[in-house]
Design a protein around this motif. Structure first.
Motif, PDB file in Angstrom:
ATOM      1  N   LYS A 110      67.688  95.929 -34.693  1.00 14.70           N
ATOM      2  CA  LYS A 110      68.044  96.291 -36.069  1.00 14.70           C
ATOM      3  C   LYS A 110      68.800  97.616 -36.100  1.00 14.70           C
ATOM      4  O   LYS A 110      69.519  97.900 -37.055  1.00 14.70           O
ATOM      5  N   ASN A 136      61.128  95.783 -39.000  1.00  9.34           N
ATOM      6  CA  ASN A 136      61.958  96.557 -38.068  1.00  9.34           C
ATOM      7  C   ASN A 136      63.241  97.101 -38.698  1.00  9.34           C
ATOM      8  O   ASN A 136      63.719  98.166 -38.305  1.00  9.34           O
ATOM      9  N   TYR A 234      68.113  82.763 -29.616  1.00  9.21           N
ATOM     10  CA  TYR A 234      67.982  83.867 -30.560  1.00  9.21           C
ATOM     11  C   TYR A 234      66.843  83.581 -31.547  1.00  9.21           C
ATOM     12  O   TYR A 234      66.815  82.510 -32.166  1.00  9.21           O
ATOM     13  N   GLY A 237      65.285  85.059 -38.083  1.00 11.51           N
ATOM     14  CA  GLY A 237      64.602  85.224 -39.355  1.00 11.51           C
ATOM     15  C   GLY A 237      65.685  85.046 -40.419  1.00 11.51           C
ATOM     16  O   GLY A 237      65.966  83.952 -40.897  1.00 11.51           O
ATOM     17  N   GLY A 238      66.368  86.158 -40.735  1.00  7.14           N
ATOM     18  CA  GLY A 238      67.543  86.089 -41.604  1.00  7.14           C
ATOM     19  C   GLY A 238      68.717  85.428 -40.893  1.00  7.14           C
ATOM     20  O   GLY A 238      69.657  84.947 -41.529  1.00  7.14           O
ATOM     21  N   GLY A 239      68.702  85.442 -39.574  1.00  8.98           N
ATOM     22  CA  GLY A 239      69.745  84.757 -38.791  1.00  8.98           C
ATOM     23  C   GLY A 239      71.013  85.569 -38.604  1.00  8.98           C
ATOM     24  O   GLY A 239      72.014  85.072 -38.077  1.00  8.98           O
ATOM     25  N   VAL A 240      70.962  86.834 -39.004  1.00  8.42           N
ATOM     26  CA  VAL A 240      72.202  87.612 -39.022  1.00  8.42           C
ATOM     27  C   VAL A 240      72.711  87.926 -37.611  1.00  8.42           C
ATOM     28  O   VAL A 240      73.908  87.975 -37.373  1.00  8.42           O
ATOM     29  N   GLY A 241      71.780  88.094 -36.690  1.00  9.84           N
ATOM     30  CA  GLY A 241      72.203  88.329 -35.307  1.00  9.84           C
ATOM     31  C   GLY A 241      72.973  87.130 -34.773  1.00  9.84           C
ATOM     32  O   GLY A 241      74.014  87.275 -34.120  1.00  9.84           O
ATOM     33  N   THR A 376      64.598  90.654 -28.998  1.00 11.04           N
ATOM     34  CA  THR A 376      65.127  91.466 -30.093  1.00 11.04           C
ATOM     35  C   THR A 376      64.351  92.754 -30.351  1.00 11.04           C
ATOM     36  O   THR A 376      64.812  93.607 -31.113  1.00 11.04           O
TER      37      THR A 376
HETATM   38  C1  LIG Z   1      62.150  91.829 -33.576  1.00  6.26           C
HETATM   39  C2  LIG Z   1      62.942  90.959 -34.514  1.00  6.26           C
HETATM   40  N1  LIG Z   1      63.524  89.851 -34.032  1.00  6.26           N
HETATM   41  C3  LIG Z   1      64.256  89.021 -34.818  1.00  6.26           C
HETATM   42  C4  LIG Z   1      64.411  89.262 -36.173  1.00  6.26           C
HETATM   43  C5  LIG Z   1      65.243  88.315 -36.993  1.00  6.26           C
HETATM   44  O1  LIG Z   1      66.494  88.873 -37.216  1.00  6.26           O
HETATM   45  P1  LIG Z   1      67.722  88.153 -37.915  1.00  6.26           P
HETATM   46  O2  LIG Z   1      67.725  88.608 -39.322  1.00  6.26           O
HETATM   47  O3  LIG Z   1      68.954  88.549 -37.208  1.00  6.26           O
HETATM   48  O4  LIG Z   1      67.451  86.691 -37.810  1.00  6.26           O
HETATM   49  C6  LIG Z   1      63.814  90.408 -36.727  1.00  6.26           C
HETATM   50  C7  LIG Z   1      63.976  90.712 -38.168  1.00  6.26           C
HETATM   51  O5  LIG Z   1      63.235  91.455 -38.763  1.00  6.26           O
HETATM   52  C8  LIG Z   1      63.089  91.281 -35.875  1.00  6.26           C
HETATM   53  O6  LIG Z   1      62.523  92.401 -36.352  1.00  6.26           O
END
Ligand SMILES: Cc1ncc(COP(=O)(O)O)c(C=O)c1O
Ligand SMILES: [Zn+2]
Length: 408
Positions: A110, A136, A234, A237-241, A376
């Motif tokens: 993040k 995070n 991957y 969650g939000g999937g932005v990565g 992540t």
């Molecule tokens: C450790 C970790 N992994 C993955 C994610 C999911 O991230 P994304 O929003 O890119 O899907 C989060 C989101 O809070 C996170 O803290």
């Protein structure tokens, strides 16, 4: 520096100028940043990148910040890409790699998104920020806001890991713990932001976080000498990565740095909150709200991601898949990765290891394919979750304060 030209709605295609603050398009679509990649192709070479800073800012021409003095950096990015030889040997798969994002400032990827977003706030003169977060992102925003001398208002679920709460407080942020999920936190920020004069840094409502996150894709290509792997795991969650990396691949092809070959994008979710997996299996374009979301992988507790359309499209266009793993499977996989590789992964990252087992077992992946798992975050941020796997019982209340060598 940047080759930014404008922002473009990912849903209706309407364009907007760079250099002004933006949230969503009025059609509800997230905005994506566009660059003059032809100009970048002429004036920039991938061979010069190693001479740049040892952080994600080495990709500054494809990041939105216009002048170096606006950059707010704590050393994010350039995380190691580790060859997981012992895990690979246990699986009969010689090409398993882990991109360890737990090394970032505040212990998660993040940091990339927030470094970029806060740098843009600094460029645009924004001083008061609010964020709804699963945990995070809040820690990262609090850190970068502190470094930039900005006011940070954090809204996160009451049961976030202790690390997230304590970090935010230590970084001097205003923290509100909410009885609910990130979706409830998002609603509170949306309701209060105008009256309070806050800029909403919600993921994808703010268009620059994704630009920071996409550098995970640039780095992967650089570290693999511009040959992308066969599959990328991957935890979404939000999937932005995932969306960000997909965008990075497209940009790098336009820059002439990589071929049109793409990895299969594997979206890993928690069994207790798997809206993307459900939509993928149903052949749907969008997700439906996941009721009663629950998982120890707090970053995956996102019941209705705003980037669902983009994420599902990237997974399908890549020939990838989406699958869920239980909390028990993730914590077991976290222990396996720890013991075999010396990497202590967040449950989100460990979920990728559990998913890898499943995709070998069901034949979706061949064991000779090169796969990269994104860890992540750092396992150290999730001591409550891992202490269920490794319980330790204090002999007395006093023992909780320390051992033999600590004064009582
Ligand atoms: C450790 C970790 N992994 C993955 C994610 C999911 O991230 P994304 O929003 O890119 O899907 C989060 C989101 O809070 C996170 O803290
Ligand atoms: Zn639009």
């Amino acid at each position: 520096m940047t080759t930014i030209t404008h922002l473009e709605c990912s849903q209706c295609g309407k364009t907007r100028p760079a250099g002004v603050a933006h949230n969503l398009c009025e059609c509800g679509g997230p905005l994506l940043v566009r660059y003059d990649l032809e100009k970048a192709r002429q004036n920039w070479s991938r061979d010069w990148i190693p001479d740049g800073p040892s952080s994600m800012w080495r990709y500054a021409p494809v990041l939105p910040v216009s002048k170096p003095n606006y950059i707010v950096s704590l050393g994010e990015g350039m995380t190691p890409l580790l060859h997981a030889r012992r895990l690979g040997a246990a699986l009969g798969a010689p090409e398993v790699w882990v991109k360890d994002e737990g090394i970032n400032p505040t212990g998660s990827f993040k940091a990339r998104g927030l470094s970029c977003a806060i740098s843009m706030c600094s460029e645009l003169g924004i001083r008061k920020l609010a964020i709804p977060s699963a945990g995070n992102a809040a820690s990262a925003m609090a850190a970068y806001a502190a470094a930039a001398g900005m006011e940070a208002h954090i809204f996160m679920p009451r049961d976030v890991p202790q690390s997230n709460y304590i970090e935010c407080k230590a970084f001097g942020a205003h923290v509100t713990l909410v009885d609910g999920l990130i979706s409830d936190c998002g609603r509170i920020v949306a309701e209060r932001k105008d009256a309070e004069g806050w800029f909403d840094v919600s993921t994808l409502k703010e268009p620059y976080r994704i630009e920071g996150k996409k550098t995970m894709g640039y780095e992967l290509a650089e570290q693999l000498r511009w040959q992308l792997p066969d599959a990328v795991f991957y935890p979404a969650g939000g999937g932005v990565g995932l969306i960000g990396m997909w965008k990075a691949f497209e940009e790098m092809e336009a820059l002439g740095w990589i071929s049109s070959k793409r990895p299969k994008m594997i979206c890993v979710q928690a069994a207790g909150c798997a809206p993307v997996v459900r939509a993928f299996e149903q052949g749907a374009e969008r997700v439906e709200f996941w009721k009663d979301a629950t998982t120890a992988a707090s970053g995956l507790r996102v019941p209705k991601p705003l980037g669902d359309l983009l994420m599902l499209k990237a997974i399908r266009d890549s020939g990838g898949t989406a699958l869920a793993v239980t909390d028990e499977e993730m914590l077991d996989a976290g222990a396996e990765l720890g013991a075999l590789e010396g990497i202590f992964a967040a449950p989100e990252g460990a979920a990728c290891v559990a998913a890898l087992h499943k995709l070998y077992d069901n034949g979706f992946l061949k064991r000779d394919e090169r796969v990269v798992l994104y860890n992540t975050g750092a396992g150290l941020k999730y001591l409550e979750a891992y202490s269920t796997r490794f319980p330790r019982h204090a002999a007395s209340e006093q023992d909780k304060l320390g051992g033999l060598i600590t004064p009582r």
